[in-house]
Scaffold this motif. Structure first.
Motif, short mmCIF file in Angstrom:
data_model
loop_
_atom_site.label_atom_id
_atom_site.label_comp_id
_atom_site.label_asym_id
_atom_site.label_seq_id
_atom_site.Cartn_x
_atom_site.Cartn_y
_atom_site.Cartn_z
N GLY A 147 7.20 16.26 3.98
CA GLY A 147 6.45 16.51 2.75
C GLY A 147 7.28 16.32 1.48
O GLY A 147 6.73 16.28 0.38
N GLU A 148 8.59 16.20 1.61
CA GLU A 148 9.47 16.02 0.46
C GLU A 148 9.55 14.54 0.08
O GLU A 148 9.28 13.66 0.91
CB GLU A 148 10.88 16.52 0.77
N GLN A 160 9.26 3.18 8.64
CA GLN A 160 8.32 3.27 7.54
C GLN A 160 6.92 3.12 8.11
O GLN A 160 6.69 2.25 8.95
CB GLN A 160 8.55 2.16 6.51
N ILE A 161 6.03 4.00 7.68
CA ILE A 161 4.64 3.90 8.12
C ILE A 161 3.74 3.94 6.90
O ILE A 161 4.18 4.20 5.78
CB ILE A 161 4.28 5.05 9.10
N TYR A 166 -0.29 11.11 2.86
CA TYR A 166 0.98 11.42 2.18
C TYR A 166 1.15 10.52 0.96
O TYR A 166 0.64 9.40 0.91
CB TYR A 166 2.17 11.21 3.13
N GLU A 167 1.91 11.03 0.01
CA GLU A 167 2.21 10.24 -1.19
C GLU A 167 3.16 9.11 -0.83
O GLU A 167 3.83 9.14 0.20
CB GLU A 167 2.90 11.13 -2.25
N SER A 168 3.23 8.15 -1.72
CA SER A 168 4.16 7.04 -1.51
C SER A 168 5.60 7.54 -1.59
O SER A 168 5.93 8.40 -2.41
CB SER A 168 3.92 5.98 -2.59
N ASN A 194 6.71 7.33 4.28
CA ASN A 194 5.46 6.65 3.95
C ASN A 194 5.75 5.56 2.90
O ASN A 194 6.55 5.75 2.00
CB ASN A 194 4.46 7.65 3.37
N GLN A 195 5.08 4.41 3.08
CA GLN A 195 5.32 3.30 2.12
C GLN A 195 4.77 3.60 0.76
O GLN A 195 3.87 4.28 0.53
CB GLN A 195 4.68 2.02 2.65
#
Length: 195
Positions: A147-148, A160-161, A166-168, A194-195
């Motif tokens: 989450g960070e 990387q997914i 989730y935020e970028s 996350n990308q």
């Protein structure tokens, strides 16, 4: 005429000693001038020597001040090195204990199907908690990841997914815990981003 001749001879006789005396005076005055000139030459030489000695003194004082500054810097660096060594004295021990903590965590994830396995897991959990508490007392803490926002100083991205939840550039999953000793990263957390 003889009177006139005598008077002329007397005047010459009187003039001669005076002329000799004034020549002697001139010579003495000339000798004084020479002595004064020699004294002024000596004064110039002594002023040069004074200037040279003053320059050497200034250079020596400058060297002394530089040496003092170098010594002060050395003392400050030594003190900072000692403080850092004291602050991070447990780093090598922590680096060797962290893999054991990882193994404890893996072992504690096993599902217990009987009472004997449950009591074994309970004992392992107690040992694990004691290790974690001892490391916390030394200043070791786990790095928060999920989450960070991704921080390359704290996290090591291995995947990387693309996830809309989730935020970028935020951490989606932690694959291996990371740890810090006070403000120094001992091991970065291995994460999916996350990308």
């Amino acid at each position: 005429m003889s009177n006139e001749k005598n008077v002329a001879e007397q005047e010459e006789a009187v003039d001669t000693p005076q002329n000799e005396q004034s020549d002697a005076d001139v010579e003495v005055v000339n000798a004084d001038d020479v002595i004064i000139e020699d004294a002024s030459d000596a004064g110039d030489e002594s002023e040069q020597k004074i200037a040279e000695l003053q320059a050497k003194l200034d250079e020596t004082e400058n060297k002394m001040l530089r040496a003092q500054a170098d010594f002060d810097n050395f003392k400050r660096r030594s003190r900072l090195d000692q403080e850092a060594a004291q602050k991070y004295r447990a780093q090598s021990l922590v680096s060797e204990i962290i893999p054991a903590l990882d193994n404890f965590e893996r072992a504690l994830q096993i599902e217990a199907d009987n009472d004997q396995t449950k009591s074994l897991l309970q004992g392992m959990n107690m040992v694990y908690n004691q290790l974690v508490q001892a490391l916390k007392n030394e200043g070791v803490e786990a790095i928060n990841s999920v989450g960070e926002q991704f921080d390359p100083h704290l996290h090591q991205a291995v995947m990387q997914i693309e996830d809309e939840n989730y935020e970028s550039n935020s951490v989606v999953e932690e694959l291996q815990k990371g740890y810090k000793l006070k403000d120094r990263v001992i091991r970065p957390a291995m994460v999916k981003v996350n990308q």
